[in-house]
Design a protein around this motif. Structure first.
Motif, PDB file in Angstrom:
ATOM      1  N   ALA A 289      51.845  28.055   5.242  1.00 15.04           N
ATOM      2  CA  ALA A 289      51.512  27.847   3.836  1.00 15.04           C
ATOM      3  C   ALA A 289      52.558  28.541   2.989  1.00 15.04           C
ATOM      4  N   GLY A 290      52.754  28.061   1.800  1.00 20.09           N
ATOM      5  CA  GLY A 290      53.703  28.719   0.913  1.00 20.09           C
ATOM      6  C   GLY A 290      54.170  27.755  -0.146  1.00 20.09           C
ATOM      7  N   VAL A 291      54.636  28.326  -1.255  1.00 21.55           N
ATOM      8  CA  VAL A 291      55.204  27.505  -2.304  1.00 21.55           C
ATOM      9  C   VAL A 291      56.527  26.958  -1.782  1.00 21.55           C
ATOM     10  N   GLU A 292      56.777  25.702  -2.018  1.00 25.70           N
ATOM     11  CA  GLU A 292      57.998  25.098  -1.498  1.00 25.70           C
ATOM     12  C   GLU A 292      59.237  25.861  -1.962  1.00 25.70           C
ATOM     13  N   ALA A 450      44.880  17.548  22.959  1.00 23.45           N
ATOM     14  CA  ALA A 450      45.464  17.195  24.257  1.00 23.45           C
ATOM     15  C   ALA A 450      46.214  18.383  24.860  1.00 23.45           C
ATOM     16  N   GLY A 451      46.113  19.548  24.215  1.00 25.75           N
ATOM     17  CA  GLY A 451      46.734  20.748  24.768  1.00 25.75           C
ATOM     18  C   GLY A 451      48.189  20.926  24.377  1.00 25.75           C
ATOM     19  N   LYS A 452      48.636  20.171  23.373  1.00 22.93           N
ATOM     20  CA  LYS A 452      50.019  20.320  22.904  1.00 22.93           C
ATOM     21  C   LYS A 452      50.034  21.214  21.664  1.00 22.93           C
ATOM     22  N   SER A 453      51.258  21.535  21.186  1.00 23.70           N
ATOM     23  CA  SER A 453      51.375  22.450  20.042  1.00 23.70           C
ATOM     24  C   SER A 453      51.807  21.708  18.791  1.00 23.70           C
ATOM     25  N   VAL A 454      51.308  22.174  17.659  1.00 19.10           N
ATOM     26  CA  VAL A 454      51.729  21.601  16.381  1.00 19.10           C
ATOM     27  C   VAL A 454      52.109  22.726  15.433  1.00 19.10           C
ATOM     28  N   LEU A 455      53.290  22.590  14.823  1.00 19.85           N
ATOM     29  CA  LEU A 455      53.656  23.469  13.712  1.00 19.85           C
ATOM     30  C   LEU A 455      53.598  22.597  12.462  1.00 19.85           C
ATOM     31  N   LEU A 456      52.673  22.945  11.585  1.00 15.60           N
ATOM     32  CA  LEU A 456      52.436  22.133  10.396  1.00 15.60           C
ATOM     33  C   LEU A 456      52.967  22.853   9.168  1.00 15.60           C
ATOM     34  N   ILE A 457      53.847  22.195   8.438  1.00 11.53           N
ATOM     35  CA  ILE A 457      54.348  22.784   7.198  1.00 11.53           C
ATOM     36  C   ILE A 457      53.904  21.864   6.075  1.00 11.53           C
ATOM     37  N   SER A 458      53.178  22.398   5.122  1.00 14.34           N
ATOM     38  CA  SER A 458      52.694  21.522   4.074  1.00 14.34           C
ATOM     39  C   SER A 458      52.550  22.280   2.767  1.00 14.34           C
ATOM     40  N   ALA A 459      52.879  21.587   1.686  1.00 17.33           N
ATOM     41  CA  ALA A 459      52.697  22.176   0.368  1.00 17.33           C
ATOM     42  C   ALA A 459      51.248  22.003  -0.087  1.00 17.33           C
ATOM     43  N   GLU A 460      50.507  21.174   0.646  1.00 22.60           N
ATOM     44  CA  GLU A 460      49.094  20.947   0.307  1.00 22.60           C
ATOM     45  C   GLU A 460      48.241  21.987   1.004  1.00 22.60           C
ATOM     46  N   SER A 468      44.687  23.692  10.327  1.00 21.91           N
ATOM     47  CA  SER A 468      45.279  24.781  11.119  1.00 21.91           C
ATOM     48  C   SER A 468      44.266  25.642  11.864  1.00 21.91           C
ATOM     49  N   ASP A 469      44.662  26.094  13.075  1.00 27.90           N
ATOM     50  CA  ASP A 469      43.897  27.104  13.800  1.00 27.90           C
ATOM     51  C   ASP A 469      44.306  28.494  13.327  1.00 27.90           C
ATOM     52  N   ARG A 470      45.594  28.633  13.059  1.00 25.29           N
ATOM     53  CA  ARG A 470      46.104  29.880  12.479  1.00 25.29           C
ATOM     54  C   ARG A 470      47.002  29.511  11.311  1.00 25.29           C
ATOM     55  N   ILE A 471      47.057  30.404  10.320  1.00 24.33           N
ATOM     56  CA  ILE A 471      47.854  30.119   9.129  1.00 24.33           C
ATOM     57  C   ILE A 471      48.795  31.284   8.862  1.00 24.33           C
ATOM     58  N   LEU A 472      50.075  30.972   8.708  1.00 23.47           N
ATOM     59  CA  LEU A 472      51.050  31.990   8.328  1.00 23.47           C
ATOM     60  C   LEU A 472      51.469  31.680   6.894  1.00 23.47           C
ATOM     61  N   VAL A 473      51.600  32.719   6.086  1.00 23.92           N
ATOM     62  CA  VAL A 473      51.986  32.497   4.701  1.00 23.92           C
ATOM     63  C   VAL A 473      53.420  32.959   4.499  1.00 23.92           C
ATOM     64  N   MET A 474      54.243  32.099   3.948  1.00 25.79           N
ATOM     65  CA  MET A 474      55.664  32.431   3.741  1.00 25.79           C
ATOM     66  C   MET A 474      55.952  32.696   2.283  1.00 25.79           C
ATOM     67  N   TYR A 475      56.777  33.698   2.065  1.00 25.84           N
ATOM     68  CA  TYR A 475      57.240  33.970   0.713  1.00 25.84           C
ATOM     69  C   TYR A 475      58.654  34.551   0.811  1.00 25.84           C
ATOM     70  N   GLU A 476      59.577  33.982   0.071  1.00 29.42           N
ATOM     71  CA  GLU A 476      60.973  34.408   0.078  1.00 29.42           C
ATOM     72  C   GLU A 476      61.500  34.661   1.491  1.00 29.42           C
ATOM     73  N   ALA A 494      46.501  32.316  -1.508  1.00 33.16           N
ATOM     74  CA  ALA A 494      47.290  32.228  -2.736  1.00 33.16           C
ATOM     75  C   ALA A 494      47.909  33.572  -3.121  1.00 33.16           C
ATOM     76  N   VAL A 495      47.188  34.662  -2.873  1.00 28.85           N
ATOM     77  CA  VAL A 495      47.703  35.995  -3.209  1.00 28.85           C
ATOM     78  C   VAL A 495      49.023  36.266  -2.483  1.00 28.85           C
ATOM     79  N   TYR A 496      49.077  35.859  -1.205  1.00 32.15           N
ATOM     80  CA  TYR A 496      50.287  36.122  -0.413  1.00 32.15           C
ATOM     81  C   TYR A 496      51.404  35.124  -0.729  1.00 32.15           C
ATOM     82  N   MET A 497      51.014  33.934  -1.178  1.00 33.77           N
ATOM     83  CA  MET A 497      52.021  32.924  -1.518  1.00 33.77           C
ATOM     84  C   MET A 497      52.884  33.338  -2.697  1.00 33.77           C
ATOM     85  N   THR A 498      52.354  34.178  -3.558  1.00 32.84           N
ATOM     86  CA  THR A 498      53.120  34.600  -4.729  1.00 32.84           C
ATOM     87  C   THR A 498      53.877  35.886  -4.460  1.00 32.84           C
ATOM     88  N   GLY A 499      53.736  36.442  -3.253  1.00 29.15           N
ATOM     89  CA  GLY A 499      54.479  37.650  -2.926  1.00 29.15           C
ATOM     90  C   GLY A 499      53.805  38.912  -3.451  1.00 29.15           C
TER      91      GLY A 499
END
Ligand SMILES: Nc1ncnc2c1ncn2[C@@H]1O[C@H](COP(=O)(O)OP(=O)(O)OP(=O)(O)O)[C@@H](O)[C@H]1O
Ligand SMILES: [Mg+2]
Length: 508
Positions: A289-292, A450-460, A468-476, A494-499
């Motif tokens: 998750a994160g602001v683009e 099916a036991g495979k992995s997904v890395l999902l990047i989305s602005a939504e 997501s099973d787990r969510i990482l928040v990115m900022y700068e 949202a708190v972490y998305m703004t840094g």
């Protein structure tokens, strides 16, 4: 209120496809019309006729009460129409300023007063709080910034009628809110606006009335106050849509993708990733998750092998793949739905079929003794179009003839069909209709189940939270926090998305 736009009984046919069949729409000055409908319903085609890019086979257009023949975009611009296109129409090697003033008539002595233009552009950017560096070349801009340039360009030309074809598909939530404010302001100034979007929340929030299209025809005309999302989705796709996708219990397996101490630079040479550490296990969906513009693009490119990190290691199935080519990564089980489908991952001038096999044309059963097997190719591509409901007469049509959402489905079909161990899904549902969002979400969950992995990047954020099973928040360029599915809420993230906050994580 006087009618600014009347398009009456418009039909448009292409060989094999009826894009519009007896469609009528009208918009008054100071009014916002929401034009919605499933992928390929004919929304963009209607707007291309209003903007003079395509001419109708039947029907009439009136602007401010007068019949007009809009034979070219030049005629449209002169008549006060501005269009922000679904796919950007900017010149990549020219600067922002040059793009905005392109097509302006020079004043005396064949000279365009750039200084005056810059001042005017500055005023627009101030008024609407949409900043872009006017000296920067377009190709260096992010998707969101390019969209901003398109909007500023229309405002610069003082359009009285504004067509916005899915402008929010590429904007961040904050930018979207800003745009909606801009639209309110324009509306107050008497601008007539046609707003195309797949996001029902936006339609409900900003429009005065709604026209719904399906398979080239109008299926509903209603005042927004009489509408609700359920009713609209029924009119759009002919059924209600449920985005709560059932899934197996969470049972993560071995690490499939590992990032250790990854640093990378962006196109401008600035630090884009700063000491990124995480892993994705078999049988889980990890959402970023994160602001683009906070390093997501570079993160995807480092993993997919498009750019090299300046430091750090990327591993797939415990093997170091940091320096490996894109093709080798794919052969090792990685698959990638790129965020900007027109820049990476498709060719508009090739057939749908060729786009479907770009990643494996050299493999069996498509290639035998160095020759392509056309029969096998065609069977495969027809099957894929059917499976992913790509709307086209057949798969030998050029990709460029497809509607925006249908192009996205072609990319999805290709990337999912290889049954990847790791699927990198960047903005997988950008521009697709709600019916297709449901299908795509089901397919992503099926990869995980099916036991495979997904890395999902989305602005939504909704999409991240629901899949997501787990969510990482990115900022700068940094991972600020990590949440498990059950602990995550929109507000916490949202708190972490703004840094504003950062949690110290145990490095996996
Ligand atoms: N140049 C063309 N040649 C052939 N078919 C075309 C052409 N342009 C559009 N079409 C077809 O017309 C139909 C309507 O397309 P259009 O782009 O208007 O859909 P849309 O409602 O904007 O969809 P989306 O939400 O996916 O953007 C589609 O089936 C598309 O394949
Ligand atoms: Mg469209």
């Amino acid at each position: 209120m006087s009618l600014a736009i009347e398009m009456a009984h418009i039909s448009k046919r292409y060989s094999g496809v009826t894009a519009n069949d007896d469609v009528s729409i009208s918009v008054s000055a100071g009014e916002i019309l929401g034009l919605i409908g499933e992928n390929g319903a004919g929304k963009t085609t209607m707007m291309k006729m209003l903007y003079g890019m395509v001419s109708p086979d039947e029907g009439d257009i009136r602007l401010f009460g007068k019949p007009v023949k809009i034979t070219s975009p030049h005629v449209a611009i002169k008549a006060g129409i501005g269009m922000v296109h679904q796919h950007f129409m900017l010149m990549p090697n020219m600067s922002v300023l040059q793009n905005i003033i392109l097509g302006q008539t020079p004043t005396q002595w064949d000279f365009i007063d750039e200084k005056a233009a810059v001042k005017q552009i500055d005023a627009i950017m101030d008024e609407y709080d949409m900043r872009v560096d006017v000296g920067e070349k377009i190709f260096r801009l992010s998707v969101g910034e390019k969209q901003r340039v398109e909007i500023i360009k229309s405002l610069f030309r003082k359009a009285k009628i504004l067509i916005l074809d899915e402008p929010t598909a590429v904007l961040t939530p904050h930018e979207t809110d800003r745009l909606l404010e801009v639209m309110q302001q324009l509306k107050a100034n008497g601008t007539a606006i046609i707003f195309i979007t797949h996001k029902l929340r936006e339609v409900m929030k900003i429009t005065d009335k709604i026209t719904v299209m399906r398979r080239g025809r109008v299926t509903g005309n209603l005042d927004t106050r009489d509408a609700n999302p359920e009713l609209l989705s029924n009119l759009m796709v002919g059924r209600s849509v449920d985005l709560n996708i059932p899934r197996n219990p969470y049972n993560p397996g071995k690490p499939v993708l590992e990032l250790e101490g990854v640093f990378a630079k962006d196109k401008r040479g600035l630090t884009a990733l700063h000491n990124v550490n995480f892993l994705v296990r078999a049988g889980e969906i990890v959402g970023i998750a994160g602001v683009e513009g906070n390093g997501q693009t570079e993160l995807i490119e480092v993993i997919a092998g498009i750019i090299s990190p300046t430091r750090g290691t990327v591993r797939l199935h415990h093997d170091d793949i940091t320096g490996m080519s894109v093709r080798r990564r794919r052969e090792k089980g990685m698959s990638h739905i790129p965020e900007d489908r027109l820049r990476v991952g498709t060719s508009r001038d090739c057939s749908i079929r060729d786009n479907l096999i770009l990643n494996r044309y050299y493999q069996k059963p498509f290639s035998r003794n160095f020759l392509l097997d056309n029969g096998a190719l065609l069977r495969f591509s027809e099957e894929q179009c059917e499976k992913f409901s790509v709307k086209t007469p057949d798969s030998t049509y050029l990709l460029g003839t497809l509607s925006g959402g249908n192009m996205q489905k072609v990319v999805l079909a290709r990337e999912l069909e290889v049954n990847p161990d790791l699927l990198i899904a960047a903005q997988p549902t950008r521009g697709v209709d709600i019916g297709a969002i449901e299908t795509i979400h089901q397919k992503i969950v099926a990869v995980r189940d099916a036991g495979k992995s997904v890395l999902l990047i989305s602005a939504e954020l909704d999409e991240i939270l629901s899949l997501s099973d787990r969510i990482l928040v990115m900022y700068e360029g940094e991972i600020m926090a990590e949440f498990n599915r059950e602990d995550a809420t929109e507000r916490k993230i949202a708190v972490y998305m703004t840094g504003a906050k950062k949690v110290k994580r145990e490095i996996p």
